[in-house]
Design a protein around this motif. Structure first.
Motif, PDB file in Angstrom:
ATOM      1  N   LYS A 133       0.841  -1.210   0.000  1.00  0.00           N
ATOM      2  CA  LYS A 133       0.000   0.000   0.000  1.00  0.00           C
ATOM      3  C   LYS A 133       0.869   1.251   0.000  1.00  0.00           C
ATOM      4  CE  LYS A 133      -3.686  -1.984   2.792  1.00  0.00           C
ATOM      5  NZ  LYS A 133      -4.116  -2.051   4.181  1.00  0.00           N
ATOM      6  N   GLN A 134       1.983   1.195   0.709  1.00  0.00           N
ATOM      7  CA  GLN A 134       2.859   2.366   0.822  1.00  0.00           C
ATOM      8  C   GLN A 134       3.785   2.525  -0.378  1.00  0.00           C
ATOM      9  OE1 GLN A 134       3.338   1.673   5.623  1.00  0.00           O
ATOM     10  NE2 GLN A 134       5.130   2.279   4.470  1.00  0.00           N
ATOM     11  N   GLY A 135       3.936   1.460  -1.186  1.00  0.00           N
ATOM     12  CA  GLY A 135       4.804   1.529  -2.356  1.00  0.00           C
ATOM     13  C   GLY A 135       6.218   1.035  -2.126  1.00  0.00           C
ATOM     14  N   GLY A 136       6.465   0.361  -1.007  1.00  0.00           N
ATOM     15  CA  GLY A 136       7.800  -0.223  -0.815  1.00  0.00           C
ATOM     16  C   GLY A 136       8.146  -0.480   0.627  1.00  0.00           C
ATOM     17  N   GLY A 137       9.303  -1.110   0.815  1.00  0.00           N
ATOM     18  CA  GLY A 137       9.769  -1.420   2.160  1.00  0.00           C
ATOM     19  C   GLY A 137      10.890  -2.442   2.094  1.00  0.00           C
ATOM     20  N   THR A 138      11.408  -2.787   3.266  1.00  0.00           N
ATOM     21  CA  THR A 138      12.430  -3.835   3.315  1.00  0.00           C
ATOM     22  C   THR A 138      12.111  -4.807   4.439  1.00  0.00           C
ATOM     23  OG1 THR A 138      13.867  -2.504   4.757  1.00  0.00           O
ATOM     24  CG2 THR A 138      14.312  -2.389   2.397  1.00  0.00           C
ATOM     25  N   VAL A 139      12.432  -6.070   4.177  1.00  0.00           N
ATOM     26  CA  VAL A 139      12.253  -7.125   5.175  1.00  0.00           C
ATOM     27  C   VAL A 139      13.615  -7.761   5.430  1.00  0.00           C
ATOM     28  CG1 VAL A 139      11.142  -9.333   5.707  1.00  0.00           C
ATOM     29  CG2 VAL A 139       9.894  -7.593   4.389  1.00  0.00           C
ATOM     30  N   LYS A 171      14.173 -15.880  -0.186  1.00  0.00           N
ATOM     31  CA  LYS A 171      14.468 -15.817  -1.624  1.00  0.00           C
ATOM     32  C   LYS A 171      13.186 -15.737  -2.449  1.00  0.00           C
ATOM     33  CE  LYS A 171      18.885 -18.252  -1.482  1.00  0.00           C
ATOM     34  NZ  LYS A 171      19.724 -17.313  -2.242  1.00  0.00           N
ATOM     35  N   THR A 172      12.197 -16.504  -2.049  1.00  0.00           N
ATOM     36  CA  THR A 172      10.962 -16.540  -2.832  1.00  0.00           C
ATOM     37  C   THR A 172      10.181 -15.239  -2.691  1.00  0.00           C
ATOM     38  OG1 THR A 172      10.950 -18.923  -2.459  1.00  0.00           O
ATOM     39  CG2 THR A 172       8.943 -17.963  -3.346  1.00  0.00           C
ATOM     40  N   MET A 173      10.145 -14.688  -1.479  1.00  0.00           N
ATOM     41  CA  MET A 173       9.512 -13.379  -1.295  1.00  0.00           C
ATOM     42  C   MET A 173      10.243 -12.318  -2.114  1.00  0.00           C
ATOM     43  SD  MET A 173       8.830 -13.240   2.815  1.00  0.00           S
ATOM     44  CE  MET A 173       8.388 -11.500   2.758  1.00  0.00           C
ATOM     45  N   ALA A 174      11.577 -12.378  -2.096  1.00  0.00           N
ATOM     46  CA  ALA A 174      12.367 -11.389  -2.847  1.00  0.00           C
ATOM     47  C   ALA A 174      12.003 -11.446  -4.319  1.00  0.00           C
ATOM     48  CB  ALA A 174      13.855 -11.663  -2.648  1.00  0.00           C
ATOM     49  N   PHE A 175      11.885 -12.647  -4.846  1.00  0.00           N
ATOM     50  CA  PHE A 175      11.527 -12.832  -6.259  1.00  0.00           C
ATOM     51  C   PHE A 175      10.162 -12.212  -6.541  1.00  0.00           C
ATOM     52  CE2 PHE A 175       9.213 -15.455  -9.348  1.00  0.00           C
ATOM     53  CZ  PHE A 175       9.983 -15.228 -10.480  1.00  0.00           C
ATOM     54  N   GLU A 176       9.214 -12.489  -5.648  1.00  0.00           N
ATOM     55  CA  GLU A 176       7.841 -12.039  -5.899  1.00  0.00           C
ATOM     56  C   GLU A 176       7.711 -10.513  -5.864  1.00  0.00           C
ATOM     57  OE1 GLU A 176       4.876 -14.124  -3.638  1.00  0.00           O
ATOM     58  OE2 GLU A 176       3.251 -12.819  -4.323  1.00  0.00           O
ATOM     59  N   TYR A 177       8.445  -9.858  -4.972  1.00  0.00           N
ATOM     60  CA  TYR A 177       8.209  -8.423  -4.751  1.00  0.00           C
ATOM     61  C   TYR A 177       9.305  -7.509  -5.297  1.00  0.00           C
ATOM     62  CZ  TYR A 177       4.477 -10.261  -1.990  1.00  0.00           C
ATOM     63  OH  TYR A 177       3.350 -10.947  -1.616  1.00  0.00           O
ATOM     64  N   ALA A 178      10.288  -8.084  -6.007  1.00  0.00           N
ATOM     65  CA  ALA A 178      11.420  -7.272  -6.482  1.00  0.00           C
ATOM     66  C   ALA A 178      10.961  -6.106  -7.361  1.00  0.00           C
ATOM     67  CB  ALA A 178      12.406  -8.142  -7.247  1.00  0.00           C
ATOM     68  N   GLY A 179       9.918  -6.313  -8.128  1.00  0.00           N
ATOM     69  CA  GLY A 179       9.444  -5.261  -9.019  1.00  0.00           C
ATOM     70  C   GLY A 179       8.468  -4.306  -8.370  1.00  0.00           C
ATOM     71  N   ARG A 180       8.202  -4.517  -7.069  1.00  0.00           N
ATOM     72  CA  ARG A 180       7.213  -3.648  -6.416  1.00  0.00           C
ATOM     73  C   ARG A 180       7.787  -2.899  -5.206  1.00  0.00           C
ATOM     74  NH1 ARG A 180       1.876  -7.391  -6.244  1.00  0.00           N
ATOM     75  NH2 ARG A 180       3.332  -9.106  -6.556  1.00  0.00           N
ATOM     76  N   GLY A 181       9.089  -2.712  -5.241  1.00  0.00           N
ATOM     77  CA  GLY A 181       9.716  -1.828  -4.256  1.00  0.00           C
ATOM     78  C   GLY A 181       9.996  -2.456  -2.901  1.00  0.00           C
ATOM     79  N   ARG A 183      12.308  -5.089  -0.902  1.00  0.00           N
ATOM     80  CA  ARG A 183      13.488  -5.972  -0.874  1.00  0.00           C
ATOM     81  C   ARG A 183      13.384  -6.887   0.344  1.00  0.00           C
ATOM     82  NH1 ARG A 183      17.996  -4.107   0.229  1.00  0.00           N
ATOM     83  NH2 ARG A 183      17.454  -2.061   1.059  1.00  0.00           N
ATOM     84  N   VAL A 184      13.774  -8.143   0.150  1.00  0.00           N
ATOM     85  CA  VAL A 184      13.686  -9.133   1.224  1.00  0.00           C
ATOM     86  C   VAL A 184      15.014  -9.867   1.313  1.00  0.00           C
ATOM     87  CG1 VAL A 184      12.381 -11.078   2.156  1.00  0.00           C
ATOM     88  CG2 VAL A 184      11.236  -9.437   0.647  1.00  0.00           C
ATOM     89  N   ASN A 185      15.650  -9.770   2.458  1.00  0.00           N
ATOM     90  CA  ASN A 185      16.945 -10.413   2.676  1.00  0.00           C
ATOM     91  C   ASN A 185      16.958 -11.064   4.056  1.00  0.00           C
ATOM     92  OD1 ASN A 185      18.688  -9.531   0.262  1.00  0.00           O
ATOM     93  ND2 ASN A 185      17.820  -7.586   0.956  1.00  0.00           N
ATOM     94  N   ALA A 186      18.012 -11.814   4.314  1.00  0.00           N
ATOM     95  CA  ALA A 186      18.148 -12.451   5.633  1.00  0.00           C
ATOM     96  C   ALA A 186      19.593 -12.346   6.092  1.00  0.00           C
ATOM     97  CB  ALA A 186      17.735 -13.921   5.562  1.00  0.00           C
ATOM     98  N   TYR A 239      20.474  -2.545  -4.184  1.00  0.00           N
ATOM     99  CA  TYR A 239      20.390  -3.508  -5.300  1.00  0.00           C
ATOM    100  C   TYR A 239      20.487  -4.950  -4.795  1.00  0.00           C
ATOM    101  CZ  TYR A 239      20.738  -4.833 -10.243  1.00  0.00           C
ATOM    102  OH  TYR A 239      20.493  -5.355 -11.499  1.00  0.00           O
ATOM    103  N   VAL A 240      20.312  -5.137  -3.488  1.00  0.00           N
ATOM    104  CA  VAL A 240      20.440  -6.463  -2.881  1.00  0.00           C
ATOM    105  C   VAL A 240      19.066  -6.966  -2.498  1.00  0.00           C
ATOM    106  CG1 VAL A 240      21.470  -7.792  -0.983  1.00  0.00           C
ATOM    107  CG2 VAL A 240      22.698  -5.813  -1.931  1.00  0.00           C
ATOM    108  N   THR A 241      18.669  -8.092  -3.071  1.00  0.00           N
ATOM    109  CA  THR A 241      17.433  -8.731  -2.612  1.00  0.00           C
ATOM    110  C   THR A 241      17.536 -10.237  -2.816  1.00  0.00           C
ATOM    111  OG1 THR A 241      15.034  -8.480  -2.521  1.00  0.00           O
ATOM    112  CG2 THR A 241      16.005  -8.611  -4.731  1.00  0.00           C
ATOM    113  N   GLY A 242      16.949 -10.991  -1.896  1.00  0.00           N
ATOM    114  CA  GLY A 242      17.038 -12.447  -1.949  1.00  0.00           C
ATOM    115  C   GLY A 242      18.357 -12.981  -1.430  1.00  0.00           C
TER     116      GLY A 242
END
Ligand code: NDP
Length: 254
Positions: A133-139, A171-181, A183-186, A239-242
């Protein structure tokens, strides 16, 4: 300024397990980096109380058991109530239990998987819905070297499986949301000094084996994990996700 990319000014963070250990170190560092943080855990510690008193504008705490199915929705709502947005989620709360595979009973299995896998899944689901809803974030999820190797000497099959699952969820979340702002990393810590490891560190035999298997020859401090989490949460890692950032003193090199 290049170094400002490591800051979290005007950002808000939800940090589970923020009352001690790695979660508390992350909370302290994120606060210093400019973030306002909603912390949660089942219990309040003296360190948490002191932090809340010292920086009332910066931190809020809500008591929550992350294994409650409604915890994710409540925590996102509490973060919005306190600060208006949710920009960063740190899925840090976790538990460990040792035992042989063939004797690991259902209650223990539910406890480990419920806390280390199902809860972070649900909380991330609620957080991502808000970030969309906000247009992005990081996990930032907290995995472990146990997602890659079998620990020794202690046997902890459910814990290891839960952390491997968190890595793959990342990794799977990162793949799904990479184009929607989003980023998901661990981070995947090696042995860190905390309540989780204090029994093993106090055990001379375990301490020797853990130390000998860590090429740096020492355990990490929680603050060293917080540094990794800040990198992944902040624009410095734009530029880091997954990615699963292993921080283990070299444990998994051999
Ligand atoms: P601690 O035992 O010190 O902290 C665990 C945290 O999780 C506490 O804040 C605890 O708060 C919280 N927590 C546990 N269960 C729940 C629950 N049901 N609801 C809400 N909060 C909960 O351990 P660490 O700081 O070391 O661990 C933090 C993370 O790092 C964990 O995910 C762990 O698996 C991971 N990790 C740790 C390593 C280490 O060597 N220490 C190595 C690799 C990964 P409370 O009990 O008050 O609810």
């Amino acid at each position: 300024m290049p170094l400002d990319q490591f800051r979290l000014d005007r950002k808000t963070a939800l940090i589970t397990g923020g009352n001690r250990g790695i979660g508390l170190a992350i909370a302290r560092l994120f606060g210093e980096a400019g973030a306002r943080c909603l912390l949660t855990s089942r219990s309040e510690t003296p360190e948490l109380t002191a932090l809340l008193e010292e920086h009332p504008d910066r931190y809020r705490w809500v008591q929550e058991d992350v294994t409650d199915p409604e915890a994710g929705a409540r925590l996102v709502a509490a973060t919005l109530d306190a600060f208006g947005t949710l920009d960063v989620l740190v899925n840090n709360a976790g538990v460990a239990a040792n035992g042989n595979f063939h004797e690991f009973d259902d209650a223990q299995l539910d406890y480990i998987m419920g806390t280390n896998l199902i809860a972070p899944f649900r909380i991330a689901r609620a957080a991502v819905a808000q970030m969309l809803k906000q247009g992005g974030g990081t996990v930032v999820n907290v995995g472990s070297i146990s997602g890659y190797v079998a620990n020794k000497p202690q046997l902890q099959v459910a814990y290891n499986a839960s952390k491997a699952a968190i890595h793959q969820m990342t990794k799977t979340m990162a793949f799904e949301y990479a184009g929607r702002g989003i980023r998901v990393n661990a981070i995947a810590p090696g042995y860190v000094v905390s309540d989780m490891t204090k029994g093993g560190i106090a055990n001379a035999e375990w301490n020797r084996i853990w130390t000998e298997n860590t090429p740096m020859g020492r355990f990490a401090e929680p603050e060293e994990m917080a540094n990794c989490a800040l990198f992944l949460a902040s624009p410095a890692s734009s530029y880091v996700t997954g990615e699963i950032l292993v921080a283990d003193g070299g444990y998994t090199t051999h």
